[in-house]
Design a protein around this motif. Structure first.
Motif: not given
Length: 143
Positions: A97-121
């Motif tokens: 149930e962890t929510v990942v919120i990022t200001q980053n526009v890259d895809d590195l969180h997903e490539r590391a295995g995070a799912t569905a980050p909230v992308r502010l930008h």
């Protein structure tokens, strides 16, 4: 972070049921992705944002703006997730149930295995028309 502060952070995380992880430019800078505002290496130290990152700039010179974003996409494709990205993904794997919120526009969180980050930008890999909000498909130039 070391010593007592690290131990306290670990204790708080272990007790969490729905943590929120918020990341910004520093997270991906370690992977070689340039930030925008760093005083020495920031993108806006080398480029004028009014000429590259506005609808007016795109109307004035679409090839220049599109090419600049293509260059950024290409650079991100060469970057690899760093230990910070992998740590965020590990937290999310252990606490779904962890929510990942990022200001980053890259895809590195997903490539590391995070799912569905909230992308502010938004995402470099999901450009949209600023006039009609329709998606545009960037060319796939591979990894």
């Amino acid at each position: 972070m070391t010593g007592p502060a690290l131990a306290e952070a670990a204790r708080l995380l272990a007790a969490a049921t729905r943590p929120v992880v918020f990341t910004g430019a520093g997270m991906s800078a370690e992977s070689g992705v340039p930030t925008f505002r760093d005083a020495r290496t920031g993108l806006w130290e080398r480029y004028d944002p009014r000429e590259l990152a506005t609808p007016a700039a795109f109307r004035a010179d679409p090839a220049l703006v599109w090419g600049w974003y293509e260059g950024r996409r290409h650079g991100v494709r060469r970057a690899v997730p760093n230990p910070g990205h992998r740590a965020v993904a590990a937290i999310q794997a252990r606490l779904p149930e962890t929510v990942v919120i990022t200001q980053n526009v890259d895809d590195l969180h997903e490539r590391a295995g995070a799912t569905a980050p909230v992308r502010l930008h938004g995402s470099l890999f999901a450009p949209r028309c600023s006039a009609c909000d329709h998606p545009a498909t960037p060319p796939d130039d591979g990894p």
